[in-house]
Design a protein around this motif. Structure first.
Motif, PDB file in Angstrom:
ATOM      1  N   ASP A 214     -65.142  14.315 -18.697  1.00 47.90           N
ATOM      2  CA  ASP A 214     -65.490  15.270 -17.635  1.00 47.90           C
ATOM      3  C   ASP A 214     -65.770  16.638 -18.251  1.00 47.90           C
ATOM      4  O   ASP A 214     -64.905  17.182 -18.945  1.00 47.90           O
ATOM      5  N   PRO A 215     -66.928  17.241 -18.027  1.00 50.87           N
ATOM      6  CA  PRO A 215     -68.039  16.764 -17.188  1.00 50.87           C
ATOM      7  C   PRO A 215     -68.986  15.842 -17.943  1.00 50.87           C
ATOM      8  O   PRO A 215     -69.846  15.196 -17.351  1.00 50.87           O
ATOM      9  N   ASP A 216     -68.831  15.811 -19.278  1.00 55.47           N
ATOM     10  CA  ASP A 216     -69.612  14.909 -20.120  1.00 55.47           C
ATOM     11  C   ASP A 216     -68.832  14.704 -21.408  1.00 55.47           C
ATOM     12  O   ASP A 216     -67.832  15.382 -21.667  1.00 55.47           O
ATOM     13  N   PHE A 217     -69.285  13.775 -22.227  1.00 57.02           N
ATOM     14  CA  PHE A 217     -68.537  13.390 -23.428  1.00 57.02           C
ATOM     15  C   PHE A 217     -68.345  14.572 -24.367  1.00 57.02           C
ATOM     16  O   PHE A 217     -67.228  14.868 -24.814  1.00 57.02           O
ATOM     17  N   ASP A 218     -69.420  15.275 -24.691  1.00 54.38           N
ATOM     18  CA  ASP A 218     -69.349  16.323 -25.703  1.00 54.38           C
ATOM     19  C   ASP A 218     -68.482  17.499 -25.260  1.00 54.38           C
ATOM     20  O   ASP A 218     -67.679  18.014 -26.045  1.00 54.38           O
ATOM     21  N   THR A 219     -68.633  17.934 -24.014  1.00 59.44           N
ATOM     22  CA  THR A 219     -67.822  19.048 -23.506  1.00 59.44           C
ATOM     23  C   THR A 219     -66.352  18.658 -23.458  1.00 59.44           C
ATOM     24  O   THR A 219     -65.470  19.446 -23.824  1.00 59.44           O
ATOM     25  N   SER A 220     -66.104  17.445 -23.014  1.00 61.68           N
ATOM     26  CA  SER A 220     -64.731  16.963 -22.911  1.00 61.68           C
ATOM     27  C   SER A 220     -64.081  16.886 -24.291  1.00 61.68           C
ATOM     28  O   SER A 220     -62.930  17.305 -24.481  1.00 61.68           O
ATOM     29  N   LEU A 221     -64.814  16.395 -25.278  1.00 57.94           N
ATOM     30  CA  LEU A 221     -64.272  16.307 -26.630  1.00 57.94           C
ATOM     31  C   LEU A 221     -64.016  17.699 -27.202  1.00 57.94           C
ATOM     32  O   LEU A 221     -62.984  17.932 -27.850  1.00 57.94           O
TER      33      LEU A 221
ATOM     34  N   ARG B 299     -67.076  12.385 -11.833  1.00 59.92           N
ATOM     35  CA  ARG B 299     -68.028  13.048 -12.728  1.00 59.92           C
ATOM     36  C   ARG B 299     -68.098  12.334 -14.082  1.00 59.92           C
ATOM     37  O   ARG B 299     -69.180  12.136 -14.641  1.00 59.92           O
ATOM     38  N   ALA B 300     -66.932  11.969 -14.590  1.00 57.29           N
ATOM     39  CA  ALA B 300     -66.890  11.296 -15.882  1.00 57.29           C
ATOM     40  C   ALA B 300     -67.605   9.943 -15.827  1.00 57.29           C
ATOM     41  O   ALA B 300     -68.400   9.610 -16.719  1.00 57.29           O
ATOM     42  N   LEU B 301     -67.332   9.179 -14.779  1.00 60.46           N
ATOM     43  CA  LEU B 301     -67.981   7.872 -14.640  1.00 60.46           C
ATOM     44  C   LEU B 301     -69.491   8.022 -14.500  1.00 60.46           C
ATOM     45  O   LEU B 301     -70.266   7.263 -15.110  1.00 60.46           O
ATOM     46  N   GLU B 302     -69.912   9.007 -13.721  1.00 60.10           N
ATOM     47  CA  GLU B 302     -71.347   9.227 -13.538  1.00 60.10           C
ATOM     48  C   GLU B 302     -72.020   9.681 -14.830  1.00 60.10           C
ATOM     49  O   GLU B 302     -73.212   9.437 -15.042  1.00 60.10           O
ATOM     50  N   ALA B 303     -71.246  10.322 -15.702  1.00 63.68           N
ATOM     51  CA  ALA B 303     -71.781  10.763 -16.993  1.00 63.68           C
ATOM     52  C   ALA B 303     -71.727   9.648 -18.045  1.00 63.68           C
ATOM     53  O   ALA B 303     -72.089   9.874 -19.201  1.00 63.68           O
ATOM     54  N   GLY B 304     -71.254   8.463 -17.626  1.00 62.63           N
ATOM     55  CA  GLY B 304     -71.267   7.313 -18.524  1.00 62.63           C
ATOM     56  C   GLY B 304     -69.970   7.042 -19.265  1.00 62.63           C
ATOM     57  O   GLY B 304     -69.947   6.244 -20.205  1.00 62.63           O
ATOM     58  N   GLN B 305     -68.880   7.689 -18.844  1.00 63.16           N
ATOM     59  CA  GLN B 305     -67.603   7.465 -19.523  1.00 63.16           C
ATOM     60  C   GLN B 305     -67.072   6.071 -19.217  1.00 63.16           C
ATOM     61  O   GLN B 305     -67.102   5.613 -18.075  1.00 63.16           O
ATOM     62  N   THR B 306     -66.630   5.401 -20.251  1.00 58.11           N
ATOM     63  CA  THR B 306     -66.063   4.053 -20.159  1.00 58.11           C
ATOM     64  C   THR B 306     -64.768   4.020 -20.953  1.00 58.11           C
ATOM     65  O   THR B 306     -64.413   4.991 -21.637  1.00 58.11           O
ATOM     66  N   LEU B 307     -64.086   2.900 -20.912  1.00 55.39           N
ATOM     67  CA  LEU B 307     -62.900   2.734 -21.741  1.00 55.39           C
ATOM     68  C   LEU B 307     -63.269   2.862 -23.211  1.00 55.39           C
ATOM     69  O   LEU B 307     -62.570   3.538 -23.983  1.00 55.39           O
ATOM     70  N   ASP B 308     -64.383   2.240 -23.610  1.00 54.70           N
ATOM     71  CA  ASP B 308     -64.798   2.321 -25.011  1.00 54.70           C
ATOM     72  C   ASP B 308     -65.085   3.761 -25.427  1.00 54.70           C
ATOM     73  O   ASP B 308     -64.706   4.186 -26.523  1.00 54.70           O
ATOM     74  N   ARG B 309     -65.752   4.518 -24.563  1.00 55.89           N
ATOM     75  CA  ARG B 309     -66.074   5.902 -24.901  1.00 55.89           C
ATOM     76  C   ARG B 309     -64.816   6.777 -24.916  1.00 55.89           C
ATOM     77  O   ARG B 309     -64.729   7.746 -25.675  1.00 55.89           O
ATOM     78  N   THR B 310     -63.841   6.432 -24.086  1.00 49.17           N
ATOM     79  CA  THR B 310     -62.577   7.162 -24.103  1.00 49.17           C
ATOM     80  C   THR B 310     -61.828   6.908 -25.405  1.00 49.17           C
ATOM     81  O   THR B 310     -61.282   7.843 -26.017  1.00 49.17           O
ATOM     82  N   LEU B 311     -61.806   5.674 -25.866  1.00 50.03           N
ATOM     83  CA  LEU B 311     -61.185   5.377 -27.151  1.00 50.03           C
ATOM     84  C   LEU B 311     -61.954   6.022 -28.295  1.00 50.03           C
ATOM     85  O   LEU B 311     -61.356   6.503 -29.272  1.00 50.03           O
ATOM     86  N   ALA B 312     -63.290   6.073 -28.168  1.00 54.62           N
ATOM     87  CA  ALA B 312     -64.103   6.753 -29.187  1.00 54.62           C
ATOM     88  C   ALA B 312     -63.769   8.238 -29.241  1.00 54.62           C
ATOM     89  O   ALA B 312     -63.771   8.856 -30.318  1.00 54.62           O
ATOM     90  N   MET B 313     -63.472   8.821 -28.082  1.00 53.53           N
ATOM     91  CA  MET B 313     -63.089  10.229 -28.021  1.00 53.53           C
ATOM     92  C   MET B 313     -61.770  10.447 -28.763  1.00 53.53           C
ATOM     93  O   MET B 313     -61.607  11.435 -29.506  1.00 53.53           O
ATOM     94  N   ALA B 314     -60.821   9.539 -28.570  1.00 56.78           N
ATOM     95  CA  ALA B 314     -59.543   9.640 -29.297  1.00 56.78           C
ATOM     96  C   ALA B 314     -59.769   9.520 -30.798  1.00 56.78           C
ATOM     97  O   ALA B 314     -59.182  10.281 -31.586  1.00 56.78           O
ATOM     98  N   ARG B 315     -60.635   8.598 -31.210  1.00 52.10           N
ATOM     99  CA  ARG B 315     -60.932   8.450 -32.649  1.00 52.10           C
ATOM    100  C   ARG B 315     -61.535   9.725 -33.208  1.00 52.10           C
ATOM    101  O   ARG B 315     -61.178  10.170 -34.313  1.00 52.10           O
ATOM    102  N   ALA B 316     -62.466  10.316 -32.466  1.00 51.06           N
ATOM    103  CA  ALA B 316     -63.105  11.550 -32.929  1.00 51.06           C
ATOM    104  C   ALA B 316     -62.080  12.687 -33.040  1.00 51.06           C
ATOM    105  O   ALA B 316     -62.126  13.479 -33.983  1.00 51.06           O
ATOM    106  N   PHE B 317     -61.160  12.752 -32.093  1.00 51.17           N
ATOM    107  CA  PHE B 317     -60.094  13.754 -32.156  1.00 51.17           C
ATOM    108  C   PHE B 317     -59.234  13.547 -33.400  1.00 51.17           C
ATOM    109  O   PHE B 317     -58.877  14.503 -34.091  1.00 51.17           O
ATOM    110  N   ARG B 318     -58.930  12.305 -33.696  1.00 48.53           N
ATOM    111  CA  ARG B 318     -58.065  11.987 -34.832  1.00 48.53           C
ATOM    112  C   ARG B 318     -58.718  12.329 -36.179  1.00 48.53           C
ATOM    113  O   ARG B 318     -58.024  12.482 -37.186  1.00 48.53           O
ATOM    114  N   GLU B 319     -60.026  12.471 -36.213  1.00 49.11           N
ATOM    115  CA  GLU B 319     -60.688  12.872 -37.460  1.00 49.11           C
ATOM    116  C   GLU B 319     -60.233  14.260 -37.895  1.00 49.11           C
ATOM    117  O   GLU B 319     -60.258  14.581 -39.087  1.00 49.11           O
TER     118      GLU B 319
END
Length: 263
Positions: A27-34, A70-90
């Motif tokens: 929310d509101p999109d992957f990049d902003t949320s990350l 908003r997140a769902l409409e922006a294409g957020q999924t379980l896979d993308r949420t886990l990808a966000m956690a991986r990116a944070f862990r970098e």
């Protein structure tokens, strides 16, 4: 020890209370949320609660519901949420992440597969609000066997007969819901919360963190003073809804964190 266990041990050693921030993944999109999630530790956040968007979030008030939409409409999924956690862990291998949501997406993925993926992505704990203790074999026990904390909610309606069942397989911390109702519905009152936290702590050695209805540094301080820490979600998500820039949101979060840490 999980990252959550280590974090609370560190806070105890420092004589500090915890500040926990909730944001909706995507929310509101992957990049902003990350960008927001990556900035939370620098703003003083001790533990990140990352919301997993779901189509029928029955425990959430309008602000969190809209964030999920908003997140769902922006294409957020379980896979993308886990990808966000991986990116944070970098960039951050120490700040705990708790995934908070509902059982349906986990069930659809398959518990064993989900737990393996969540652990690999750097998730440390789960809050699944629609799985009662009677269903612990579904997810709670497997999660703890996989090395993830399973955090349970206690509420003003959790009486002394029910409380031991709620605490039975809980780990990491207990999340005390300060009000009866949905997220964002009312303001938390330290005078009401304090005795309830004491009642819970009489039955567990786990930290008790209080959420729902905390909107200001003053209320974060007041609640943290009678508990082991405070959680803020709706007030942060509201700023995302308003389209505030990430640095402004992080400034607001820092004020809340400073409030909790000054308790």
């Amino acid at each position: 020890m999980t990252r959550i266990d280590r974090k609370f041990a560190d806070l105890r050693a420092q004589g500090r209370k915890a500040f926990v921030a909730y944001v909706m993944a995507g929310d509101p999109d992957f990049d902003t949320s990350l960008e927001l999630i990556r900035g939370l530790p620098g703003a003083g956040v001790d533990i990140i609660e990352m919301g997993l968007p779901f189509t029928d979030p029955m425990a959430d008030g309008p602000t969190i519901q809209l964030a999920g939409q908003r997140a769902l409409e922006a294409g957020q999924t379980l896979d993308r949420t886990l990808a966000m956690a991986r990116a944070f862990r970098e960039e951050d291998d120490t700040t705990p992440i708790v995934l908070m949501g509902y059982y349906n997406p986990i069930y659809a993925r398959g518990v064993a597969r989900f737990l393996e993926q969540a652990k690999e992505a750097g998730i440390d704990g789960l809050i699944v609000v629609d799985l009662p203790p009677e269903e612990d074999d579904e997810l709670c026990i497997p999660a703890q066997a996989a090395g993830l904390n399973f955090i349970r909610l206690a509420t003003p309606t959790t009486d002394d007969r029910r409380l031991p069942k709620v605490l039975q397989n809980t780990s990491g911390f207990v999340y005390y819901v300060s009000i009866t109702g949905i997220t964002g519905a009312a303001a938390a009152q330290a005078g009401d919360v304090g005795p309830e936290v004491s009642r819970i702590k009489a039955q567990t050695d786990l930290p008790v963190i209080v959420g729902f209805g905390i909107r200001s540094p003053e209320s974060a301080r007041a609640i943290a003073a009678v508990a082991d820490g405070a959680v803020v979600g709706t007030a942060i998500v509201k700023l995302v809804e308003e389209g505030r820039p990430v640095p402004e949101i992080l400034d607001f979060v820092k004020g809340l964190a400073d409030g909790a840490h000054s308790a």
